[in-house]
Motif scaffolding. Structure first.
Motif, PDB file in Angstrom:
ATOM      1  N   LYS A  85       5.727   5.319   0.220  1.00 30.29           N
ATOM      2  CA  LYS A  85       4.383   5.531   0.770  1.00 30.29           C
ATOM      3  C   LYS A  85       3.320   5.194  -0.281  1.00 30.29           C
ATOM      4  CE  LYS A  85       1.431   9.226   2.568  1.00 30.29           C
ATOM      5  NZ  LYS A  85       1.379  10.660   2.899  1.00 30.29           N
ATOM      6  N   ALA A  86       3.505   5.686  -1.497  1.00 31.92           N
ATOM      7  CA  ALA A  86       2.538   5.427  -2.574  1.00 31.92           C
ATOM      8  C   ALA A  86       2.446   3.936  -2.882  1.00 31.92           C
ATOM      9  CB  ALA A  86       2.922   6.215  -3.827  1.00 31.92           C
ATOM     10  N   VAL A  87       3.586   3.258  -2.931  1.00 32.47           N
ATOM     11  CA  VAL A  87       3.598   1.826  -3.239  1.00 32.47           C
ATOM     12  C   VAL A  87       2.887   1.040  -2.132  1.00 32.47           C
ATOM     13  CG1 VAL A  87       5.110  -0.202  -3.447  1.00 32.47           C
ATOM     14  CG2 VAL A  87       5.629   1.887  -4.726  1.00 32.47           C
ATOM     15  N   LYS A  88       3.227   1.317  -0.887  1.00 38.93           N
ATOM     16  CA  LYS A  88       2.630   0.568   0.222  1.00 38.93           C
ATOM     17  C   LYS A  88       1.110   0.774   0.298  1.00 38.93           C
ATOM     18  CE  LYS A  88       6.607   0.178   3.306  1.00 38.93           C
ATOM     19  NZ  LYS A  88       7.168   0.567   4.609  1.00 38.93           N
ATOM     20  N   GLN A  89       0.690   2.028   0.163  1.00 40.95           N
ATOM     21  CA  GLN A  89      -0.751   2.288   0.245  1.00 40.95           C
ATOM     22  C   GLN A  89      -1.487   1.675  -0.940  1.00 40.95           C
ATOM     23  OE1 GLN A  89      -1.669   6.409   1.022  1.00 40.95           O
ATOM     24  NE2 GLN A  89      -0.550   6.409   2.963  1.00 40.95           N
ATOM     25  N   SER A  90      -0.889   1.725  -2.112  1.00 37.97           N
ATOM     26  CA  SER A  90      -1.521   1.130  -3.300  1.00 37.97           C
ATOM     27  C   SER A  90      -1.625  -0.374  -3.154  1.00 37.97           C
ATOM     28  CB  SER A  90      -0.719   1.490  -4.556  1.00 37.97           C
ATOM     29  OG  SER A  90      -0.740   2.891  -4.762  1.00 37.97           O
ATOM     30  N   ILE A  91      -0.566  -1.003  -2.681  1.00 36.10           N
ATOM     31  CA  ILE A  91      -0.593  -2.455  -2.493  1.00 36.10           C
ATOM     32  C   ILE A  91      -1.637  -2.832  -1.453  1.00 36.10           C
ATOM     33  CG2 ILE A  91       0.723  -4.422  -1.580  1.00 36.10           C
ATOM     34  CD1 ILE A  91       3.171  -3.272  -3.049  1.00 36.10           C
ATOM     35  N   ASN A  92      -1.729  -2.053  -0.376  1.00 37.77           N
ATOM     36  CA  ASN A  92      -2.739  -2.344   0.640  1.00 37.77           C
ATOM     37  C   ASN A  92      -4.147  -2.260   0.050  1.00 37.77           C
ATOM     38  OD1 ASN A  92      -0.910  -2.855   2.670  1.00 37.77           O
ATOM     39  ND2 ASN A  92      -0.914  -0.749   3.429  1.00 37.77           N
ATOM     40  N   LEU A  93      -4.413  -1.239  -0.762  1.00 39.72           N
ATOM     41  CA  LEU A  93      -5.734  -1.104  -1.387  1.00 39.72           C
ATOM     42  C   LEU A  93      -5.993  -2.251  -2.361  1.00 39.72           C
ATOM     43  CD1 LEU A  93      -8.351   0.466  -1.874  1.00 39.72           C
ATOM     44  CD2 LEU A  93      -7.129   1.737  -3.655  1.00 39.72           C
ATOM     45  N   LEU A  94      -4.993  -2.581  -3.194  1.00 39.45           N
ATOM     46  CA  LEU A  94      -5.159  -3.674  -4.157  1.00 39.45           C
ATOM     47  C   LEU A  94      -5.347  -5.008  -3.440  1.00 39.45           C
ATOM     48  CD1 LEU A  94      -2.455  -2.622  -6.760  1.00 39.45           C
ATOM     49  CD2 LEU A  94      -4.942  -2.585  -7.096  1.00 39.45           C
ATOM     50  N   LYS A  95      -4.633  -5.192  -2.351  1.00 37.68           N
ATOM     51  CA  LYS A  95      -4.755  -6.433  -1.590  1.00 37.68           C
ATOM     52  C   LYS A  95      -6.172  -6.568  -1.035  1.00 37.68           C
ATOM     53  CE  LYS A  95      -2.256  -9.035   1.915  1.00 37.68           C
ATOM     54  NZ  LYS A  95      -1.209  -8.989   2.926  1.00 37.68           N
ATOM     55  N   ALA A  96      -6.725  -5.463  -0.554  1.00 37.29           N
ATOM     56  CA  ALA A  96      -8.105  -5.488  -0.053  1.00 37.29           C
ATOM     57  C   ALA A  96      -9.087  -5.712  -1.200  1.00 37.29           C
ATOM     58  CB  ALA A  96      -8.416  -4.176   0.668  1.00 37.29           C
ATOM     59  N   THR A  97      -8.798  -5.107  -2.363  1.00 37.03           N
ATOM     60  CA  THR A  97      -9.678  -5.251  -3.529  1.00 37.03           C
ATOM     61  C   THR A  97      -9.692  -6.687  -4.029  1.00 37.03           C
ATOM     62  OG1 THR A  97      -9.200  -2.975  -4.159  1.00 37.03           O
ATOM     63  CG2 THR A  97     -10.113  -4.394  -5.863  1.00 37.03           C
ATOM     64  N   PHE A  98      -8.534  -7.317  -4.041  1.00 34.37           N
ATOM     65  CA  PHE A  98      -8.426  -8.690  -4.542  1.00 34.37           C
ATOM     66  C   PHE A  98      -8.309  -9.677  -3.390  1.00 34.37           C
ATOM     67  CE2 PHE A  98      -5.974  -6.253  -7.917  1.00 34.37           C
ATOM     68  CZ  PHE A  98      -7.067  -6.108  -8.756  1.00 34.37           C
ATOM     69  N   GLY A  99      -9.035  -9.438  -2.320  1.00 34.65           N
ATOM     70  CA  GLY A  99      -8.930 -10.240  -1.099  1.00 34.65           C
ATOM     71  C   GLY A  99      -9.012 -11.730  -1.319  1.00 34.65           C
ATOM     72  N   ASP A 100      -9.889 -12.170  -2.224  1.00 34.54           N
ATOM     73  CA  ASP A 100     -10.047 -13.608  -2.446  1.00 34.54           C
ATOM     74  C   ASP A 100      -8.969 -14.172  -3.366  1.00 34.54           C
ATOM     75  OD1 ASP A 100     -12.266 -13.696  -0.818  1.00 34.54           O
ATOM     76  OD2 ASP A 100     -13.690 -13.423  -2.478  1.00 34.54           O
ATOM     77  N   ASN A 101      -8.303 -13.309  -4.115  1.00 34.34           N
ATOM     78  CA  ASN A 101      -7.294 -13.783  -5.052  1.00 34.34           C
ATOM     79  C   ASN A 101      -6.080 -12.840  -5.050  1.00 34.34           C
ATOM     80  OD1 ASN A 101      -5.897 -15.040  -7.062  1.00 34.34           O
ATOM     81  ND2 ASN A 101      -7.393 -14.679  -8.677  1.00 34.34           N
ATOM     82  N   PRO A 102      -5.265 -12.911  -4.012  1.00 38.84           N
ATOM     83  CA  PRO A 102      -4.126 -11.998  -3.923  1.00 38.84           C
ATOM     84  C   PRO A 102      -3.114 -12.178  -5.059  1.00 38.84           C
ATOM     85  CG  PRO A 102      -3.983 -13.665  -2.201  1.00 38.84           C
ATOM     86  CD  PRO A 102      -5.314 -13.832  -2.877  1.00 38.84           C
ATOM     87  N   LYS A 103      -3.169 -13.308  -5.774  1.00 40.67           N
ATOM     88  CA  LYS A 103      -2.256 -13.521  -6.899  1.00 40.67           C
ATOM     89  C   LYS A 103      -2.486 -12.497  -8.008  1.00 40.67           C
ATOM     90  CE  LYS A 103       0.217 -17.251  -5.994  1.00 40.67           C
ATOM     91  NZ  LYS A 103       1.654 -17.277  -6.069  1.00 40.67           N
ATOM     92  N   LYS A 104      -3.677 -11.834  -8.031  1.00 40.22           N
ATOM     93  CA  LYS A 104      -3.935 -10.803  -9.032  1.00 40.22           C
ATOM     94  C   LYS A 104      -2.991  -9.605  -8.851  1.00 40.22           C
ATOM     95  CE  LYS A 104      -8.698 -11.481 -10.441  1.00 40.22           C
ATOM     96  NZ  LYS A 104     -10.005 -10.823 -10.592  1.00 40.22           N
ATOM     97  N   LEU A 105      -2.400  -9.482  -7.669  1.00 41.87           N
ATOM     98  CA  LEU A 105      -1.430  -8.413  -7.447  1.00 41.87           C
ATOM     99  C   LEU A 105      -0.227  -8.549  -8.383  1.00 41.87           C
ATOM    100  CD1 LEU A 105      -1.508  -8.239  -3.560  1.00 41.87           C
ATOM    101  CD2 LEU A 105      -2.149  -6.412  -5.107  1.00 41.87           C
TER     102      LEU A 105
END
Length: 125
Positions: A85-105
């Motif tokens: 749960k923590a991993v999925k929610q964190s990735i979703n937030l990071l993905k939204a944060t880095f929307g223009d550059n998902p490679k930053k994940l």
């Protein structure tokens, strides 16, 4: 019907093989100088016995660790719902944060595949 002279069936199971070897050795030692196994030229049961002991102990250790391994996996699995749960929610937030550059994940240890998905083929009839 006449009986056969008997067929010896040896197990291929290592534990059962070690058990029969131990039984043979014990009987050999019990008979001492009267043991028919003293006639064997290429087998010295005094050198085989330590191998039986080591083999049986290794088997017992392996069985213990197999049980411990199953307990540890069960303990690990109990932790997974909250971790997932923590991993999925964190990735979703990071993905939204880095929307223009998902490679930053990738800086966060997330494997990002931005190659186009192959078109699915219709099922063959």
């Amino acid at each position: 019907m006449s009986r056969t002279k008997g067929r010896v069936i040896l197990s291929k199971n290592p534990k059962e093989h070690l058990d029969i070897a131990k039984t043979i050795y014990d009987k050999h030692m019990e008979l001492g100088d009267k043991s028919p196994l003293l006639l064997l030229e290429d087998v010295d049961w005094t050198t085989v016995e330590p191998k039986i002991t080591i083999g049986l102990q290794a088997h017992a250790d392996a069985e213990f660790h197999k049980g411990e391994m199953e307990k540890q996996y069960a303990t690990r699995d109990l932790q997974m719902p909250d971790v997932t749960k923590a991993v999925k929610q964190s990735i979703n937030l990071l993905k939204a944060t880095f929307g223009d550059n998902p490679k930053k994940l990738a800086d966060w240890g997330v494997n990002v595949d931005d190659s186009p998905k192959p078109k699915s083929k219709p099922p063959k009839a």
